[in-house]
Enzyme design. Structure first.
Site, PDB file in Angstrom:
ATOM      1  N   ASP A 241       0.812  -1.217   0.000  1.00 57.93           N
ATOM      2  CA  ASP A 241       0.000   0.000   0.000  1.00 57.93           C
ATOM      3  C   ASP A 241       0.851   1.275   0.000  1.00 57.93           C
ATOM      4  OD1 ASP A 241      -2.734   1.215   0.646  1.00 57.93           O
ATOM      5  OD2 ASP A 241      -1.527   2.018   2.278  1.00 57.93           O
ATOM      6  N   GLU A 314       1.663  -0.608  -5.064  1.00 60.23           N
ATOM      7  CA  GLU A 314       0.740   0.469  -5.419  1.00 60.23           C
ATOM      8  C   GLU A 314       1.498   1.778  -5.550  1.00 60.23           C
ATOM      9  OE1 GLU A 314      -1.412   2.640  -2.595  1.00 60.23           O
ATOM     10  OE2 GLU A 314      -3.132   2.991  -3.864  1.00 60.23           O
TER      11      GLU A 314
HETATM   12  C1  GLC Z   1      -3.783   3.469  -0.392  1.00 60.22           C
HETATM   13  C2  GLC Z   1      -5.110   2.755  -0.294  1.00 60.22           C
HETATM   14  C3  GLC Z   1      -6.156   3.721   0.164  1.00 60.22           C
HETATM   15  C4  GLC Z   1      -5.777   4.234   1.534  1.00 60.22           C
HETATM   16  C5  GLC Z   1      -4.382   4.846   1.499  1.00 60.22           C
HETATM   17  C6  GLC Z   1      -3.848   5.051   2.874  1.00 60.22           C
HETATM   18  O1  GLC Z   1      -3.758   4.413  -1.390  1.00 60.22           O
HETATM   19  O2  GLC Z   1      -5.417   2.155  -1.512  1.00 60.22           O
HETATM   20  O3  GLC Z   1      -7.428   3.164   0.181  1.00 60.22           O
HETATM   21  O4  GLC Z   1      -6.690   5.202   1.958  1.00 60.22           O
HETATM   22  O5  GLC Z   1      -3.455   4.003   0.854  1.00 60.22           O
HETATM   23  O6  GLC Z   1      -3.531   3.823   3.469  1.00 60.22           O
END
Ligand code: GLC
Length: 630
Positions: A241, A314
């Site tokens: 993440d 991500e």
């Molecule tokens: C990432 C997740 C998102 C979350 C953020 C903070 O972007 O996909 O949903 O709010 O991280 O953890």
């Protein structure tokens, strides 16, 4: 007679030369030729169909209006029906749910709202039986402020004192202020004063998500142990993440953090876009950190055996940075840094050239020997039908399932679920709640997170609660699994056909790729593999009837194709034979075509091979000579 034989020999020689000298198209992914020589198939993730489950909204087994692990376990056969290889689950760990699980209070415990550790173990068992791999969300940037680590850190426990990013702030005109001007992704200062410790702590997301301090080796080891814990439970990998946020710049020699410069286009000082995030995002240390997580996974495989465990990262960073996450000459990184280009670069008004550029951007930047991937949606972005058009859902699924590499589907996209409008009163996403009723719709992620639509029953078959955590879509009686199973050309049934084809076709799994905008309206993707039949996917992105000549775009393409997959918008039927030099497409139509012969043996680099053609001419000349000399 002798000259005839010479001609024939010359022809054969020239043909061999032609074949040898010809360069095939670049193979836009793994070195599959090499894999084949070694007689191995591609690794499980390299051509995989990945499916993202947002556990709160997938299936509620206990009637509390929130999805859970037993709900997922019950419905895993549905993923099998779709042809899914692996599913990644948004966080399922103990959390006060300030950011719906992305604020973790205990990284190795299951949130009670989702079930228990034994429910998780049962899920793993069911998944194993069905041969579906489970991937967990790894949230390294922050924990919850209710995490034991944070409590101890705030209390200056020597073991945890530097687990988070703390700072006393700066004194301006005798007044204490936050250490820098940094802004949180979810609005307002990224620094929060802590009354207990009498210092500010950094939170790049909501204030209940304090940032961990990766300059502290103890933090890195604690998070490595989190990975090891879940690997030992049998997971096949992790989605990482918010990767770009993990490191921020270190304080300068005076212990101060530097301010970030302004963006002229944004006049709202509370908004994340107000600053250029040069000190809080994409710091070079982050890349090495991802490599070190990969080393943890590889060491686990080395010690425990089994198939490769994977990382999916991500990041919405610029493409050159994203590519670094794959690894470098000496270290391996994430097998699949998410490719979000189909989300970030395409809109409702994109034409076929924009589609071609977007697909090629990834393929051309990707380092040799790596595997591509295609992500159409996730729990943070408007749904694909709402973003790119309800009537383009099938063509986009067709595109991602016929491009090389892995692809990732967000739950419900296979049904054509679209965003659900949610009033300010019902809004729960912190990214929207931190704004105001006038602008929340620009920030809310609730519309793409509504419950999955299983059937026409109460709560769309998701739950039997009197109220679900987010409202159910109004169109659930038309758009649901039960209904779509019955319509041969529903989004669901087309999705199933696509992955059936993909899971069987060597051409789609191993073949080379050529992507071309045939006109402003039509995109074509050609996949070809040795002597196997060639596949061409054609998408008519616009609303007019289009007649195209695929041979112009792909010289040497076989003349005749059989229609393999159609949509509800097609006039063509499965099994029809069509001519590749004149193919008609209906508005927003898309088809997959299969040649009766292979492309590979005909052409290379877009040119019909010259030497074999010369050989044919020479041979024919000899025949004429021979006949006329008799
Ligand atoms: C990432 C997740 C998102 C979350 C953020 C903070 O972007 O996909 O949903 O709010 O991280 O953890």
């Amino acid at each position: 007679m002798i000259t005839h034989r010479l001609g024939a020999v010359l022809f054969v020689l020239l043909h061999i030369l032609g074949v040898t000298w010809s360069q095939p198209y670049p193979n836009y992914h793994v070195d599959f030729e090499d894999i084949l020589k070694r007689n191995e198939g591609p690794k499980w993730w390299q051509t995989g169909a990945f499916y993202q489950i947002y556990p709160r909204s997938f299936k509620d087994s206990n009637g509390d209006g929130v999805g859970d692990l037993n709900g997922i376990a019950d419905q895993l056969p549905y993923l099998k029906e779709l042809g899914i290889t692996a599913t990644w689950l948004s966080p399922i760990f103990t959390s006060p749910m300030a950011d719906f699980g992305y604020d973790i209070a205990n990284f190795t415990e299951i949130a009670s709202i989702f079930g228990t550790m034994s429910d998780f173990e049962n899920l793993m068992k069911v998944a194993k039986k069905l041969d579906i791999k489970i991937i967990l969300d790894f949230v390294p940037n922050h924990s919850s402020d209710e995490c034991e680590w944070f409590r101890r850190s705030a209390a200056k426990d020597p073991d945890y004192k530097d687990f988070y990013v703390w700072h006393p702030g700066r004194i301006v005109n005798g007044v204490r202020q936050p250490p820098s001007n940094w802004i949180s992704v979810f609005r307002g200062s990224a620094w929060e004063w802590h009354e207990g410790r009498k210092e500010y702590y950094l939170h790049q997301f909501v204030k209940k998500q304090p940032d961990l301090n990766y300059r502290n080796p103890k933090v890195r080891e604690a998070m490595n142990n989190v990975l090891r814990f879940w690997l030992a439970k049998g997971v096949s990998g992790f989605r990482i993440d918010a990767v770009p946020h993990v490191f921020e710049i270190a304080p300068d020699a005076q212990g101060q953090y530097r301010d970030e410069p302004r963006n002229d286009w944004d006049n709202d000082p509370e908004d994340y876009g107000y600053l250029k995030h040069i000190y809080t995002v994409d710091q070079p240390e982050t890349i090495d950190l991802v490599y070190s997580w990969r080393a943890v996974l590889d060491a686990f495989v080395y010690e425990n055996g089994g198939e490769e465990r994977i990382l999916m990262a991500e990041t919405y960073s610029p493409i050159d940075i994203v590519m670094k996450y794959y690894g470098n000459g000496t270290a391996e990184g994430a097998q699949l840094p998410f490719n979000f280009l189909l989300i970030s670069e395409l809109s409702n008004s994109s034409n076929a050239h924009n589609y071609e550029d977007t697909v090629m951007k990834w393929l051309q930047h990707m380092p040799e020997g790596r595997t591509a991937n295609w992500v159409l949606g996730n729990h943070d972005k408007p749904r694909v039908g709402s973003r790119l058009g309800r009537d383009r859902v099938d063509m986009l699924n067709m595109l991602t399932s016929t491009l090389p590499g892995a692809s990732v589907t967000y739950q419900g996209e296979e049904l054509g679920m679209t965003d659900v409008w949610i009033s300010w009163k019902d809004t729960v996403d912190p990214s929207a709640c931190n704004t105001n009723p006038n602008i929340y719709e620009q920030f809310t992620r609730d519309p793409e997170r509504t419950p999955f639509q299983w059937s026409c029953a109460q709560d769309a078959g998701f739950s039997n609660a009197s109220k679900t955590w987010l409202p159910i879509a109004l169109d659930y009686k038309q758009v649901n699994v039960e209904q779509e199973r019955q319509r041969p050309l529903s989004h669901l049934n087309i999705f199933k056909q696509l992955w059936q084809l993909r899971n069987q076709s060597k051409t789609l799994q191993l073949g080379n790729t050529k992507v071309k905008a045939v006109s402003d309206a039509v995109l074509a993707v050609m996949r070809y593999y040795q002597e196997d039949s060639t596949l061409v996917t054609v998408l008519n992105i616009y609303d007019g009837v289009e007649t195209i000549n695929l041979q112009q775009s792909f010289p040497g393409l076989p003349a005749q194709f059989k229609v393999l997959v159609v949509t509800e918008r097609s006039i063509a039927k499965v099994g029809d034979v069509v001519n590749s030099s004149s193919l008609q497409l209906q508005p927003k139509d898309s088809l997959i075509l299969q040649s009766t012969s292979s492309y590979y043996s005909y052409a290379t680099n877009g040119e019909v091979r010259l030497l074999p053609v010369l050989g044919v001419y020479l041979f024919l000349a000899q025949v004429v000579l021979y006949v006329s000399n008799r």
